[in-house]
Design a protein around this motif. Structure first.
Motif, PDB file in Angstrom:
ATOM      1  N   SER A 145     -13.335 -50.817  19.628  1.00  0.00           N
ATOM      2  CA  SER A 145     -12.494 -49.929  18.819  1.00  0.00           C
ATOM      3  C   SER A 145     -13.349 -49.033  17.936  1.00  0.00           C
ATOM      4  O   SER A 145     -13.079 -47.824  17.815  1.00  0.00           O
ATOM      5  CB  SER A 145     -11.536 -50.762  17.961  1.00  0.00           C
ATOM      6  N   ALA A 146     -14.378 -49.602  17.321  1.00  0.00           N
ATOM      7  CA  ALA A 146     -15.267 -48.804  16.476  1.00  0.00           C
ATOM      8  C   ALA A 146     -15.986 -47.734  17.292  1.00  0.00           C
ATOM      9  O   ALA A 146     -16.206 -46.614  16.808  1.00  0.00           O
ATOM     10  CB  ALA A 146     -16.281 -49.715  15.785  1.00  0.00           C
ATOM     11  N   PHE A 147     -16.348 -48.063  18.534  1.00  0.00           N
ATOM     12  CA  PHE A 147     -16.996 -47.069  19.394  1.00  0.00           C
ATOM     13  C   PHE A 147     -16.057 -45.887  19.664  1.00  0.00           C
ATOM     14  O   PHE A 147     -16.470 -44.723  19.601  1.00  0.00           O
ATOM     15  CB  PHE A 147     -17.419 -47.717  20.714  1.00  0.00           C
ATOM     16  N   LEU A 148     -14.796 -46.178  19.961  1.00  0.00           N
ATOM     17  CA  LEU A 148     -13.830 -45.104  20.195  1.00  0.00           C
ATOM     18  C   LEU A 148     -13.620 -44.275  18.931  1.00  0.00           C
ATOM     19  O   LEU A 148     -13.486 -43.045  19.000  1.00  0.00           O
ATOM     20  CB  LEU A 148     -12.501 -45.694  20.672  1.00  0.00           C
ATOM     21  N   GLY A 149     -13.608 -44.927  17.767  1.00  0.00           N
ATOM     22  CA  GLY A 149     -13.495 -44.191  16.513  1.00  0.00           C
ATOM     23  C   GLY A 149     -14.705 -43.305  16.260  1.00  0.00           C
ATOM     24  O   GLY A 149     -14.579 -42.190  15.746  1.00  0.00           O
ATOM     25  N   THR A 150     -15.887 -43.803  16.635  1.00  0.00           N
ATOM     26  CA  THR A 150     -17.103 -43.000  16.490  1.00  0.00           C
ATOM     27  C   THR A 150     -17.044 -41.754  17.369  1.00  0.00           C
ATOM     28  O   THR A 150     -17.452 -40.655  16.954  1.00  0.00           O
ATOM     29  CB  THR A 150     -18.342 -43.836  16.856  1.00  0.00           C
ATOM     30  N   GLY A 251     -20.518 -37.297   7.602  1.00  0.00           N
ATOM     31  CA  GLY A 251     -20.543 -38.751   7.475  1.00  0.00           C
ATOM     32  C   GLY A 251     -19.198 -39.323   7.089  1.00  0.00           C
ATOM     33  O   GLY A 251     -18.784 -40.370   7.603  1.00  0.00           O
ATOM     34  N   ILE A 252     -18.496 -38.641   6.187  1.00  0.00           N
ATOM     35  CA  ILE A 252     -17.196 -39.147   5.735  1.00  0.00           C
ATOM     36  C   ILE A 252     -16.169 -39.059   6.850  1.00  0.00           C
ATOM     37  O   ILE A 252     -15.364 -39.980   7.054  1.00  0.00           O
ATOM     38  CB  ILE A 252     -16.742 -38.381   4.486  1.00  0.00           C
ATOM     39  N   LEU A 253     -16.173 -37.954   7.600  1.00  0.00           N
ATOM     40  CA  LEU A 253     -15.218 -37.815   8.699  1.00  0.00           C
ATOM     41  C   LEU A 253     -15.451 -38.879   9.766  1.00  0.00           C
ATOM     42  O   LEU A 253     -14.494 -39.482  10.275  1.00  0.00           O
ATOM     43  CB  LEU A 253     -15.336 -36.414   9.308  1.00  0.00           C
ATOM     44  N   ILE A 254     -16.711 -39.110  10.108  1.00  0.00           N
ATOM     45  CA  ILE A 254     -17.002 -40.160  11.089  1.00  0.00           C
ATOM     46  C   ILE A 254     -16.544 -41.512  10.563  1.00  0.00           C
ATOM     47  O   ILE A 254     -15.959 -42.332  11.293  1.00  0.00           O
ATOM     48  CB  ILE A 254     -18.505 -40.181  11.419  1.00  0.00           C
ATOM     49  N   ALA A 255     -16.753 -41.752   9.267  1.00  0.00           N
ATOM     50  CA  ALA A 255     -16.376 -43.039   8.669  1.00  0.00           C
ATOM     51  C   ALA A 255     -14.868 -43.262   8.718  1.00  0.00           C
ATOM     52  O   ALA A 255     -14.409 -44.358   9.072  1.00  0.00           O
ATOM     53  CB  ALA A 255     -16.882 -43.114   7.232  1.00  0.00           C
ATOM     54  N   VAL A 256     -14.066 -42.236   8.371  1.00  0.00           N
ATOM     55  CA  VAL A 256     -12.612 -42.437   8.338  1.00  0.00           C
ATOM     56  C   VAL A 256     -12.051 -42.645   9.746  1.00  0.00           C
ATOM     57  O   VAL A 256     -11.112 -43.435   9.940  1.00  0.00           O
ATOM     58  CB  VAL A 256     -11.899 -41.263   7.629  1.00  0.00           C
ATOM     59  N   TYR A 257     -12.622 -41.973  10.742  1.00  0.00           N
ATOM     60  CA  TYR A 257     -12.136 -42.188  12.112  1.00  0.00           C
ATOM     61  C   TYR A 257     -12.539 -43.564  12.632  1.00  0.00           C
ATOM     62  O   TYR A 257     -11.792 -44.182  13.400  1.00  0.00           O
ATOM     63  CB  TYR A 257     -12.648 -41.086  13.035  1.00  0.00           C
ATOM     64  N   VAL A 262     -10.873 -49.072  13.912  1.00  0.00           N
ATOM     65  CA  VAL A 262     -11.053 -50.516  13.706  1.00  0.00           C
ATOM     66  C   VAL A 262      -9.749 -51.162  13.257  1.00  0.00           C
ATOM     67  O   VAL A 262      -9.374 -52.243  13.735  1.00  0.00           O
ATOM     68  CB  VAL A 262     -12.183 -50.772  12.688  1.00  0.00           C
ATOM     69  N   LEU A 263      -9.030 -50.505  12.347  1.00  0.00           N
ATOM     70  CA  LEU A 263      -7.745 -51.050  11.907  1.00  0.00           C
ATOM     71  C   LEU A 263      -6.728 -51.041  13.043  1.00  0.00           C
ATOM     72  O   LEU A 263      -5.889 -51.950  13.137  1.00  0.00           O
ATOM     73  CB  LEU A 263      -7.224 -50.253  10.714  1.00  0.00           C
ATOM     74  N   ALA A 264      -6.800 -50.027  13.917  1.00  0.00           N
ATOM     75  CA  ALA A 264      -5.942 -50.035  15.100  1.00  0.00           C
ATOM     76  C   ALA A 264      -6.331 -51.193  16.019  1.00  0.00           C
ATOM     77  O   ALA A 264      -5.460 -51.816  16.646  1.00  0.00           O
ATOM     78  CB  ALA A 264      -6.050 -48.702  15.837  1.00  0.00           C
ATOM     79  N   GLY A 265      -7.642 -51.488  16.091  1.00  0.00           N
ATOM     80  CA  GLY A 265      -8.079 -52.648  16.862  1.00  0.00           C
ATOM     81  C   GLY A 265      -7.539 -53.948  16.296  1.00  0.00           C
ATOM     82  O   GLY A 265      -7.141 -54.849  17.042  1.00  0.00           O
ATOM     83  N   VAL A 266      -7.510 -54.042  14.964  1.00  0.00           N
ATOM     84  CA  VAL A 266      -6.918 -55.227  14.321  1.00  0.00           C
ATOM     85  C   VAL A 266      -5.438 -55.335  14.669  1.00  0.00           C
ATOM     86  O   VAL A 266      -4.923 -56.417  14.982  1.00  0.00           O
ATOM     87  CB  VAL A 266      -7.119 -55.160  12.796  1.00  0.00           C
ATOM     88  N   ALA A 267      -4.738 -54.188  14.634  1.00  0.00           N
ATOM     89  CA  ALA A 267      -3.322 -54.185  15.003  1.00  0.00           C
ATOM     90  C   ALA A 267      -3.130 -54.600  16.455  1.00  0.00           C
ATOM     91  O   ALA A 267      -2.163 -55.305  16.792  1.00  0.00           O
ATOM     92  CB  ALA A 267      -2.725 -52.791  14.770  1.00  0.00           C
ATOM     93  N   GLY A 268      -4.051 -54.183  17.329  1.00  0.00           N
ATOM     94  CA  GLY A 268      -3.970 -54.598  18.724  1.00  0.00           C
ATOM     95  C   GLY A 268      -4.163 -56.092  18.887  1.00  0.00           C
ATOM     96  O   GLY A 268      -3.481 -56.735  19.707  1.00  0.00           O
ATOM     97  N   ILE A 269      -5.068 -56.667  18.106  1.00  0.00           N
ATOM     98  CA  ILE A 269      -5.258 -58.129  18.133  1.00  0.00           C
ATOM     99  C   ILE A 269      -3.995 -58.835  17.671  1.00  0.00           C
ATOM    100  O   ILE A 269      -3.550 -59.819  18.273  1.00  0.00           O
ATOM    101  CB  ILE A 269      -6.463 -58.521  17.260  1.00  0.00           C
ATOM    102  N   PHE A 270      -3.378 -58.331  16.599  1.00  0.00           N
ATOM    103  CA  PHE A 270      -2.135 -58.933  16.115  1.00  0.00           C
ATOM    104  C   PHE A 270      -1.041 -58.879  17.174  1.00  0.00           C
ATOM    105  O   PHE A 270      -0.322 -59.862  17.400  1.00  0.00           O
ATOM    106  CB  PHE A 270      -1.653 -58.199  14.857  1.00  0.00           C
TER     107      PHE A 270
END
Length: 381
Positions: A145-150, A251-257, A262-270
C-alpha cells in the motif's frame, strides 16, 4: 464624605462587579455555544442524532447494548455502527490530508483490494495460522500500500500530473494488480489472530474501532502538535507562497499520499479480516466515494486549505449509521443510492456559506430592533 456614606458606595460597586462577572460568565457561555454552533460539522452531528431518533421511533430498543454472558462481549446496534465505521474512518482521515493539499485520491478502494489480496494470499500459502503469519501478512499488505501511495505522490509532486488523473490510473491499475495477485479468484485463509483484528473485542468494545481510534489520535497529534498540519494547509491555500516561505511541497505531497494509501491498506485489512476472504471485484468498491463524502460532510473544503480530522471522523460515523439505517428501515436496494444522496445533499446545503448567509439575512429582517431612548427621555427618567 463620611464613613457611613462610603459604605453604600462600596457595596454598590461590589454589586455592579457581581453583575459584571455574571454577565461575563453568560458571555463566555454564549461564546462557547456560538463556537460549537458555527463548527462546520455541527450539521453532521445533528443529522447523526436525527437518524438515531428515527431508528428509535421504529424500535425503542435500537440503542440497547447487551453483554454476552459467556464471552463478556458487548453486542447491539451501537457496537455494530462502531465496527462498521472503522474502515471508513481510516480512508476518510487519509483522504482529508490529501484534499487539504488540493488533491484527491480515487485509488483508496483499489488499495484496499490490493491490501486484502496480499494478506489473504500470503496466509493461504502458510500452513500454520499463528500470530506471526498474521503480523507478516499485515506488514506486507501495508508495504505494498505504501508503494502505491509513493507512486501517486511522485507522479503528482515530481512529474506534475493532476491528482485526479494520477489516482484514477492507480485505481484501475490497483484493481488489476489485486486480480493478478489472486489469479482473479476470491481468496480465503484461516488465521484466528488476523480475524481477531476485525471481530475481536477488548473490554467488550470492538478491537477494530479501538485500533482506528488510536491511529486517528496519532495522525491528529502529528498534524496538530507539529508544524506538519500548517505546512499541509499552506500548500493547499497557496502553493507558491508556501514555496517562497521555505516549505518544500514535494516531500509533503509524497508523505500525504503515502499516509492515505497506508490507511487505505489498514481499511483493507479490516474489511478482509472480518470475513477472512478477499473479493477482488467487491472489496473496497466505491470506498473512495464514502471517503470523499465523509470529508466533505466533516466540513473540509475540496478546494484545499484548512481541514478537520474531527469532522471527518464524525462524517465516517454518519455514513456508517446511514448505511445501517437504510437496512434497518428496509429501504429497497434500488432506492438506496437516492436516499443516501438526498441526506448528504441536505447536509452539504446546510453547511454552505451562501445558505447560512441567506438564513442570517432573513433572521436579521425578522428580528425587531430595540428602540433607543432619546437624550430628553433619559434625563427626564
Amino acid at each position: 464624605m463620611s464613613a457611613t456614606d462610603q459604605g453604600p458606595a462600596r457595596s454598590g460597586s461590589s454589586a455592579r462587579g457581581g453583575h459584571g462577572s455574571a454577565r461575563g460568565g453568560q458571555g463566555s457561555a454564549r461564546g462557547v455555544v456560538s463556537t460549537i454552533v458555527h463548527q462546520p460539522y455541527i450539521w453532521a452531528i445533528v443529522t447523526l442524532l436525527l437518524l438515531l431518533v428515527i431508528n428509535l421511533v421504529k424500535d425503542p430498543g435500537y440503542l440497547g447494548v447487551s453483554v454476552n454472558g459467556t464471552t463478556g462481549n458487548l453486542s447491539g446496534n451501537p457496537i455494530d455502527i462502531l465496527r462498521a465505521s472503522a474502515p471508513i474512518m481510516m480512508i476518510a482521515v487519509g483522504m482529508t490530508l490529501v484534499i487539504a493539499t488540493r488533491g484527491i485520491d480515487l485509488s483508496v478502494g483499489s488499495v484496499m483490494a490490493v491490501s486484502g489480496a496480499v494478506s489473504m494470499e500470503f496466509m493461504s500459502n502458510q500452513s500454520g495460522g499463528d500470530a506471526g503469519s498474521a503480523i507478516v501478512a499485515a506488514l506486507l499488505a501495508l508495504a505494498v500500500s505504501a508503494f502505491l501511495g509513493t507512486v501517486n505522490g511522485v507522479l503528482v509532486s515530481i512529474v506534475g500530473l493532476q491528482p485526479f488523473i494520477t489516482t484514477l490510473i492507480t485505481m484501475l491499475a490497483g484493481r488489476g494488480l489485486a486480480k493478478v495477485i489472486t489469479s482473479g479468484q476470491n481468496t480465503s485463509a484461516t488465521n484466528e489472530p488476523f480475524r481477531w483484528l476485525a471481530n475481536g473485542t477488548v473490554f467488550g468494545f470492538p478491537v477494530v474501532f479501538i485500533i482506528a481510534g488510536v491511529i486517528v489520535a496519532i495522525v491528529a497529534f502529528l498534524v496538530r502538535r507539529t508544524a506538519l498540519g500548517l505546512m499541509i494547509e499552506s500548500i493547499g491555500i497557496n502553493p507558491r507562497a508556501a514555496r517562497m516561505a521555505g516549505i518544500r511541497p514535494i516531500g509533503i505531497l509524497i508523505a500525504v499520499y503515502i499516509v492515505s494509501a497506508v490507511l487505505a491498506g489498514v481499511a483493507g485489512i479490516f474489511s478482509t479480516a472480518s470475513v477472512m476472504t478477499v473479493e477482488v471485484a467487491k472489496t473496497g468498491l466505491n470506498a473512495e466515494m464514502d471517503a470523499i463524502l465523509a470529508v466533505v460532510i466533516g466540513g473540509t473544503s475540496l478546494a484545499g486549505g484548512k481541514f478537520s480530522l474531527t469532522g471527518s471522523v464524525i462524517g465516517a460515523l454518519l455514513i456508517a449509521t446511514l448505511d445501517k439505517t437504510i437496512v434497518f428501515l428496509s429501504i429497497p436496494s434500488s432506492a438506496t443510492p437516492a436516499f443516501k444522496a438526498v441526506v448528504i445533499v441536505i447536509i452539504c446545503l446546510l453547511q454552505s456559506q451562501r445558505v447560512r448567509a441567506l438564513f442570517a439575512r432573513r433572521k436579521s429582517r425578522t428580528t425587531p430592533t430595540a428602540s433607543v431612548p432619546t437624550r430628553k427621555e433619559t434625563v427626564s427618567a
